[in-house]
Enzyme design. Structure first.
Site, mmCIF file in Angstrom:
data_model
loop_
_atom_site.group_PDB
_atom_site.id
_atom_site.type_symbol
_atom_site.label_atom_id
_atom_site.label_comp_id
_atom_site.label_asym_id
_atom_site.label_seq_id
_atom_site.Cartn_x
_atom_site.Cartn_y
_atom_site.Cartn_z
ATOM 1 N N GLY A 20 0.815 -1.211 0.000
ATOM 2 C CA GLY A 20 0.000 0.000 0.000
ATOM 3 C C GLY A 20 0.846 1.257 0.000
ATOM 4 O O GLY A 20 0.423 2.322 0.465
ATOM 5 N N ALA A 21 2.055 1.152 -0.543
ATOM 6 C CA ALA A 21 3.078 2.188 -0.375
ATOM 7 C C ALA A 21 2.815 3.480 -1.130
ATOM 8 O O ALA A 21 3.536 4.461 -0.943
ATOM 9 C CB ALA A 21 4.440 1.631 -0.802
ATOM 10 N N GLY A 24 -1.062 7.522 1.893
ATOM 11 C CA GLY A 24 -1.403 7.446 3.303
ATOM 12 C C GLY A 24 -0.254 7.133 4.237
ATOM 13 O O GLY A 24 0.878 7.579 4.059
ATOM 14 N N ILE A 25 -0.550 6.329 5.263
ATOM 15 C CA ILE A 25 0.436 5.980 6.278
ATOM 16 C C ILE A 25 1.616 5.252 5.664
ATOM 17 O O ILE A 25 2.775 5.495 6.027
ATOM 18 C CB ILE A 25 -0.214 5.113 7.374
ATOM 19 C CG1 ILE A 25 -1.222 5.934 8.173
ATOM 20 C CG2 ILE A 25 0.842 4.525 8.307
ATOM 21 C CD1 ILE A 25 -2.049 5.121 9.142
ATOM 22 N N TYR A 162 -15.520 -2.557 7.225
ATOM 23 C CA TYR A 162 -14.116 -2.183 7.420
ATOM 24 C C TYR A 162 -13.563 -2.791 8.707
ATOM 25 O O TYR A 162 -12.503 -3.427 8.711
ATOM 26 C CB TYR A 162 -14.000 -0.667 7.457
ATOM 27 C CG TYR A 162 -12.604 -0.150 7.732
ATOM 28 C CD1 TYR A 162 -11.653 -0.086 6.712
ATOM 29 C CD2 TYR A 162 -12.246 0.287 8.999
ATOM 30 C CE1 TYR A 162 -10.373 0.385 6.964
ATOM 31 C CE2 TYR A 162 -10.970 0.761 9.260
ATOM 32 C CZ TYR A 162 -10.031 0.817 8.241
ATOM 33 O OH TYR A 162 -8.761 1.287 8.496
#
Length: 257
Positions: A20-21, A24-25, A162
């Site tokens: 998920g790079a 976001g975080i 979620y």
């Protein structure tokens, strides 16, 4: 000019894989690691975004490797792990962070959208965990960090699907800790981090609802500092990520036996 034959090869302090790079975080975490001589394997479905963040990593002096991966594809995630080991010789830290969010109650979301969420938020983490732990078993060491949500410690409205996925990941992680401890893997650390509402993070189901949201950068600093040291071995510890009002971040490590 110094001869290339005399130059020392790049020896990263850590080899880090982040899913998920591209946003976001995870994106903030990648950039934080890039400041600290890490070799970073960037994984995401978004190839254009991966190229952009890889360029930022190089500017910071890091050695990035961008790999387009859909975490719902188990074979592709396993290939990601093999690619990282082939390129850098090892994996020190693996961070599962790829996720999608749906900000509606259960009947306000199509079954197709919920299926995609489950595939990414549950199977994606399972695939990453399986591949990372397989490498760590061979190495005899490594750190896996699963990024979940503070919502699993309480409850959040409009987040049924979620948080169902987040609870599954928490259960997976805690059970895996016990398995590895029982098998005697004292240097394989399996951990969780529970960030609260993150400013501008569209994957969170209630994004934009909380004026006291923290920043992705503050979570990234906490996450990288935890990955930098061997985590505590005597059960769970809970601490605060300070940013605005702060959020509760859990970091649970393999118990000592």
């Amino acid at each position: 000019m110094q001869s290339s034959l005399l130059m020392k090869p790049f020896e990263p302090k850590r080899v880090v894989v982040v899913t998920g790079a591209s946003s976001g975080i995870a994106r903030a975490t990648v950039l934080e690691f890039a400041k600290n001589d890490a070799a970073i394997v960037l994984a995401s479905r978004n190839e254009a975004a991966l190229k952009s963040i890889a360029a930022e990593c190089r500017q910071a002096g890091a050695k990035p490797l961008a790999v387009a991966v859909d975490v719902t594809d188990a074979a592709a995630v396993d290939q990601l792990a093999r690619t990282a080991v082939k390129r850098f010789g090892r994996i020190d830290v693996w961070i599962n962070n790829a996720a999608v969010g749906v900000g509606e109650s259960i009947n306000g979301v199509t079954q197709l959208a919920q299926r995609r969420l489950i595939e990414t938020n549950m199977l994606g983490y399972l695939h990453g965990t399986w591949s990372a732990i397989a490498v760590f078993r061979k190495q005899g060491r490594g750190t896996l960090i699963n990024n979940v949500s503070m919502g699993v410690l309480s409850s959040v409205p409009r987040s049924t699907s979620y948080l169902a996925g987040r609870h599954v990941v928490q259960g997976l992680t805690l059970s895996l800790q016990q398995d590895l401890a029982a098998e005697g893997y004292r240097d394989i650390h399996v951990s969780l981090i529970h960030p609260g509402m993150v400013d501008g993070l569209a994957t969170h189901p209630t994004a934009g609802d909380n004026a006291n949201a923290i920043t992705a950068e503050s979570v990234a600093k906490r996450l990288t500092s935890q990955a930098a040291a061997a985590p505590p071995r005597k059960g769970p510890s809970l601490s605060l990520v300070a940013a605005g009002v702060g959020c509760l971040a859990g970091f649970l490590a393999t118990p000592k036996h």
